[in-house]
Design a protein around this motif. Sequence first.
Motif, mmCIF file in Angstrom:
data_model
loop_
_atom_site.group_PDB
_atom_site.id
_atom_site.type_symbol
_atom_site.label_atom_id
_atom_site.label_comp_id
_atom_site.label_asym_id
_atom_site.label_seq_id
_atom_site.Cartn_x
_atom_site.Cartn_y
_atom_site.Cartn_z
ATOM 1 N N ILE A 101 13.982 -6.189 -87.222
ATOM 2 C CA ILE A 101 15.174 -6.822 -87.800
ATOM 3 C C ILE A 101 14.769 -7.691 -88.992
ATOM 4 C CG2 ILE A 101 16.951 -8.579 -87.389
ATOM 5 C CD1 ILE A 101 17.191 -7.471 -84.509
ATOM 6 N N LYS A 102 13.679 -8.466 -88.828
ATOM 7 C CA LYS A 102 13.197 -9.348 -89.905
ATOM 8 C C LYS A 102 12.840 -8.551 -91.162
ATOM 9 C CE LYS A 102 9.118 -11.387 -89.422
ATOM 10 N NZ LYS A 102 8.312 -10.970 -90.582
ATOM 11 N N ASP A 103 12.283 -7.353 -90.963
ATOM 12 C CA ASP A 103 11.894 -6.502 -92.097
ATOM 13 C C ASP A 103 13.070 -5.671 -92.640
ATOM 14 O OD1 ASP A 103 9.264 -7.347 -92.038
ATOM 15 O OD2 ASP A 103 8.613 -5.766 -90.667
ATOM 16 N N HIS A 104 14.271 -5.886 -92.089
ATOM 17 C CA HIS A 104 15.476 -5.127 -92.484
ATOM 18 C C HIS A 104 15.297 -3.630 -92.229
ATOM 19 C CE1 HIS A 104 17.003 -8.795 -94.301
ATOM 20 N NE2 HIS A 104 15.898 -8.904 -95.004
ATOM 21 N N PHE A 105 14.539 -3.288 -91.179
ATOM 22 C CA PHE A 105 14.283 -1.886 -90.848
ATOM 23 C C PHE A 105 15.227 -1.370 -89.760
ATOM 24 C CE2 PHE A 105 9.454 -1.624 -92.065
ATOM 25 C CZ PHE A 105 9.820 -1.755 -93.397
ATOM 26 N N LEU A 106 15.594 -2.233 -88.836
ATOM 27 C CA LEU A 106 16.291 -1.764 -87.638
ATOM 28 C C LEU A 106 17.751 -1.455 -87.946
ATOM 29 C CD1 LEU A 106 15.792 -1.276 -84.621
ATOM 30 C CD2 LEU A 106 16.690 -3.546 -84.176
ATOM 31 N N PHE A 107 18.140 -0.194 -87.728
ATOM 32 C CA PHE A 107 19.555 0.138 -87.934
ATOM 33 C C PHE A 107 20.348 -0.212 -86.684
ATOM 34 C CE2 PHE A 107 17.608 4.233 -86.606
ATOM 35 C CZ PHE A 107 18.447 4.622 -85.562
ATOM 36 N N LYS A 108 21.594 -0.612 -86.920
ATOM 37 C CA LYS A 108 22.462 -1.036 -85.824
ATOM 38 C C LYS A 108 23.347 0.132 -85.401
ATOM 39 C CE LYS A 108 24.323 -4.478 -88.166
ATOM 40 N NZ LYS A 108 23.631 -4.707 -89.420
ATOM 41 N N GLU A 109 24.036 -0.065 -84.297
ATOM 42 C CA GLU A 109 25.021 0.922 -83.874
ATOM 43 C C GLU A 109 26.025 1.109 -85.004
ATOM 44 O OE1 GLU A 109 27.887 1.824 -79.996
ATOM 45 O OE2 GLU A 109 26.866 -0.101 -80.220
ATOM 46 N N GLY A 110 26.459 2.364 -85.221
ATOM 47 C CA GLY A 110 27.341 2.665 -86.343
ATOM 48 C C GLY A 110 28.659 1.907 -86.274
ATOM 49 N N ASP A 111 29.314 1.767 -87.420
ATOM 50 C CA ASP A 111 30.586 1.045 -87.500
ATOM 51 C C ASP A 111 31.724 1.872 -86.899
ATOM 52 O OD1 ASP A 111 31.190 3.022 -89.399
ATOM 53 O OD2 ASP A 111 30.685 1.727 -91.084
ATOM 54 N N ARG A 112 32.950 1.373 -87.017
ATOM 55 C CA ARG A 112 34.103 2.046 -86.399
ATOM 56 C C ARG A 112 34.369 3.426 -87.010
ATOM 57 N NH1 ARG A 112 38.581 0.640 -89.972
ATOM 58 N NH2 ARG A 112 37.881 -1.010 -91.375
ATOM 59 N N PHE A 113 33.978 3.630 -88.274
ATOM 60 C CA PHE A 113 34.168 4.935 -88.912
ATOM 61 C C PHE A 113 33.258 5.976 -88.250
ATOM 62 C CE2 PHE A 113 35.045 1.647 -92.070
ATOM 63 C CZ PHE A 113 36.336 1.983 -92.473
ATOM 64 N N LEU A 114 32.004 5.568 -88.005
ATOM 65 C CA LEU A 114 31.055 6.468 -87.340
ATOM 66 C C LEU A 114 31.390 6.618 -85.858
ATOM 67 C CD1 LEU A 114 27.650 5.382 -88.968
ATOM 68 C CD2 LEU A 114 29.261 7.127 -89.726
ATOM 69 N N GLU A 115 31.876 5.542 -85.269
ATOM 70 C CA GLU A 115 32.263 5.577 -83.853
ATOM 71 C C GLU A 115 33.330 6.652 -83.607
ATOM 72 O OE1 GLU A 115 32.817 4.921 -79.934
ATOM 73 O OE2 GLU A 115 31.358 3.688 -81.013
ATOM 74 N N THR A 116 34.369 6.645 -84.432
ATOM 75 C CA THR A 116 35.477 7.587 -84.235
ATOM 76 C C THR A 116 35.122 8.998 -84.729
ATOM 77 O OG1 THR A 116 36.421 6.616 -86.254
ATOM 78 C CG2 THR A 116 37.403 5.965 -84.160
ATOM 79 N N ALA A 117 34.013 9.112 -85.461
ATOM 80 C CA ALA A 117 33.516 10.446 -85.849
ATOM 81 C C ALA A 117 32.661 11.049 -84.736
ATOM 82 C CB ALA A 117 32.699 10.357 -87.134
ATOM 83 N N GLY A 118 32.364 10.243 -83.705
ATOM 84 C CA GLY A 118 31.552 10.731 -82.592
ATOM 85 C C GLY A 118 30.067 10.490 -82.765
ATOM 86 N N LEU A 119 29.698 9.692 -83.762
ATOM 87 C CA LEU A 119 28.276 9.513 -84.072
ATOM 88 C C LEU A 119 27.582 8.443 -83.226
ATOM 89 C CD1 LEU A 119 28.580 10.095 -87.868
ATOM 90 C CD2 LEU A 119 26.764 11.097 -86.490
ATOM 91 N N ASN A 120 28.352 7.643 -82.489
ATOM 92 C CA ASN A 120 27.742 6.591 -81.671
ATOM 93 C C ASN A 120 27.563 6.981 -80.209
ATOM 94 O OD1 ASN A 120 27.698 4.940 -83.886
ATOM 95 N ND2 ASN A 120 29.342 3.586 -83.223
ATOM 96 N N ARG A 121 27.913 8.216 -79.862
ATOM 97 C CA ARG A 121 27.845 8.618 -78.452
ATOM 98 C C ARG A 121 26.440 8.426 -77.871
ATOM 99 N NH1 ARG A 121 28.205 13.785 -78.428
ATOM 100 N NH2 ARG A 121 28.359 13.978 -80.688
ATOM 101 N N ASN A 122 26.387 7.964 -76.604
ATOM 102 C CA ASN A 122 25.119 7.748 -75.887
ATOM 103 C C ASN A 122 24.200 6.742 -76.581
ATOM 104 O OD1 ASN A 122 25.545 11.162 -75.668
ATOM 105 N ND2 ASN A 122 25.579 9.949 -73.805
#
Length: 342
Positions: free
Chosen positions: A168-189
Amino acid sequence: MEYPKFTQEHKSLMAKYLTKDVFESLKDKQTENGFTILDVVNSGVQNPDSGIGAYAGDKESYTTFGEFFDPIIKEYHGFTKEDTHQTNLNPDDLQAVNPDPDNEFIVSTRIRVGRNLDKFPLGPAISDTQRKEIQTTVTDALNSLNGEFKGQYYSLDDLSDEDRDTLIKDHFLFKEGDRFLETAGLNRNWPKNRGIFHNTDKTFLVWVNEEDQLRIISMQKGGDIKEVFTRLINAIKHLEKTMAFSFSKHLGYITSCPTNLGTAMRASVHIAVPKLAEDMDRFKEITDKYHLQIRGTDGEHSKSTGGVYDISNKRRLGVTEVQCVQDMYDGVVELIKIEKSL
């Protein structure tokens, strides 16, 4: 299957081009992965403020639902269904001497591409079993890298608190996708079978199973754009020895979001231009001339800190990788020239 209900708030390209006639024509079709037109448009239907509002579930989506995707691609990229995408991954063709050798303006340079594995669905249609298979294939390839690319893979499933804090400190860690990706099905599991690889020097990074199956990133402090591009191309060549990426002669590299088709490349610098930023009309005039996009310090929808902006190429489809980076380089040279004169 019923035609979606649109409101006055639905301003996306999806809402513009999913007419009732197009919907009737496509509603009974599905790809071999069972992806339907309602799956394609769900994100845009659920999020009226979407810009595009459509995600492909697989390579086949772009042909099965071509009647819908073709006009979106034409409006966004200026690229017709008769056009053929050209690719050029030769760093020798890039004319880019470091425009800021004294590091007065360019804080850092970062170039990334999205890639998806051939023979697999894209993120919106993938199963958790397939995502696990991709993670295994990709990490085997990454762990075999040597020299400047040698590094470590961190699975999001079992990250220690210490590793998480460092990433996180190195700005490397990606977070769970936003609501646009969520409703596209990209956050499953989430966060299963996803992770991050970086080399020892932290100049080469790969996100696994985020929006695309691979986000391959080359980055470093300062403005040696050609060095960053060369590292990225060398990494891609190494990975292509053991993996086949999804590609079509028409659309280039296949991605779930149609905005990334073609090169799937975003070449960017963080650049300090506080004087020029006082005249945003002039700033935007320069970036428009070179087909560039202005973002805040922390990316899209963020503000600038200390006059530092994220400047990146806007064009991706119908132009080569070298052209994408050349656009960015030429624009940056002009921005530095104007900032110096003010």
